[in-house]
Design a protein around this motif. Sequence first.
Motif, mmCIF file in Angstrom:
data_model
loop_
_atom_site.group_PDB
_atom_site.id
_atom_site.type_symbol
_atom_site.label_atom_id
_atom_site.label_comp_id
_atom_site.label_asym_id
_atom_site.label_seq_id
_atom_site.Cartn_x
_atom_site.Cartn_y
_atom_site.Cartn_z
ATOM 1 N N HIS A 1 42.556 31.685 42.936
ATOM 2 C CA HIS A 1 41.180 31.881 42.473
ATOM 3 C C HIS A 1 40.171 31.533 43.567
ATOM 4 O O HIS A 1 39.158 32.224 43.737
ATOM 5 N N ALA B 1 40.225 34.414 46.170
ATOM 6 C CA ALA B 1 39.508 35.597 45.685
ATOM 7 C C ALA B 1 38.002 35.354 45.689
ATOM 8 O O ALA B 1 37.219 36.241 46.058
ATOM 9 N N THR C 1 35.266 37.376 47.924
ATOM 10 C CA THR C 1 34.103 37.973 47.254
ATOM 11 C C THR C 1 32.806 37.517 47.915
ATOM 12 O O THR C 1 31.908 38.327 48.179
ATOM 13 N N SER D 1 35.582 44.177 44.711
ATOM 14 C CA SER D 1 36.572 43.680 45.672
ATOM 15 C C SER D 1 37.116 42.314 45.249
ATOM 16 O O SER D 1 38.302 42.031 45.444
ATOM 17 N N ALA E 1 37.466 41.249 42.099
ATOM 18 C CA ALA E 1 38.403 41.483 40.995
ATOM 19 C C ALA E 1 39.714 42.064 41.512
ATOM 20 O O ALA E 1 40.799 41.619 41.115
ATOM 21 N N CYS E 2 39.616 43.040 42.414
ATOM 22 C CA CYS E 2 40.833 43.653 42.974
ATOM 23 C C CYS E 2 41.644 42.635 43.773
ATOM 24 O O CYS E 2 42.880 42.613 43.678
ATOM 25 N N SER E 3 40.967 41.810 44.556
ATOM 26 C CA SER E 3 41.706 40.815 45.340
ATOM 27 C C SER E 3 42.383 39.795 44.430
ATOM 28 O O SER E 3 43.506 39.369 44.698
ATOM 29 N N LEU E 4 41.745 39.419 43.336
ATOM 30 C CA LEU E 4 42.373 38.496 42.396
ATOM 31 C C LEU E 4 43.606 39.125 41.773
ATOM 32 O O LEU E 4 44.663 38.489 41.686
ATOM 33 N N TRP E 5 43.496 40.387 41.364
ATOM 34 C CA TRP E 5 44.645 41.065 40.768
ATOM 35 C C TRP E 5 45.795 41.198 41.766
ATOM 36 O O TRP E 5 46.943 40.971 41.426
ATOM 37 N N VAL E 6 45.463 41.568 43.003
ATOM 38 C CA VAL E 6 46.502 41.727 44.022
ATOM 39 C C VAL E 6 47.164 40.379 44.320
ATOM 40 O O VAL E 6 48.396 40.290 44.405
ATOM 41 N N MET F 1 47.385 37.768 42.377
ATOM 42 C CA MET F 1 48.188 37.353 41.219
ATOM 43 C C MET F 1 49.478 38.158 41.148
ATOM 44 O O MET F 1 50.537 37.640 40.784
ATOM 45 N N TYR F 2 49.405 39.446 41.499
ATOM 46 C CA TYR F 2 50.606 40.286 41.489
ATOM 47 C C TYR F 2 51.591 39.835 42.562
ATOM 48 O O TYR F 2 52.792 39.751 42.315
#
Length: 114
Positions: free
Chosen positions: A78, A81, A85, A101, A103-108, A110-111
């Motif tokens: 977190h 990300a 941001t 960016s 939100a996308c970086s957090l998702w990436v 976490m993945y």
Amino acid sequence: MAGPEMSFDRSTLWIVIAGLAVGSYALRFAFIGLVGNRAMPAWLMRHLRYTAVAIIPALVAPLVVWPAPTGGTPSLIHFAAAALTFAIAALTKNVLLAMVSGACSLWVLMYLTG
């Protein structure tokens, strides 16, 4: 762990809903209906420009410092990300690009970390 079950009487629930609706309408009417036709002073308009800049970080900061998925313990994902941001926002001065960016970086992240 589930919280205690709350039970409300239907009339109490509708009174609360009606009270919130009247309060919300009155607050909006105070600004739109009463002040809507008048010119605002320059000093007030200057201060109102910073409203979104103050509210968005106030909404996001608790989610970064005490994220719910980790049970409130700080998470490097977190923070990373949020730092990305902030960097994109500072470099591009584009709020939407920074938010997308982030939100996308957090998702990436976490993945990738599972």
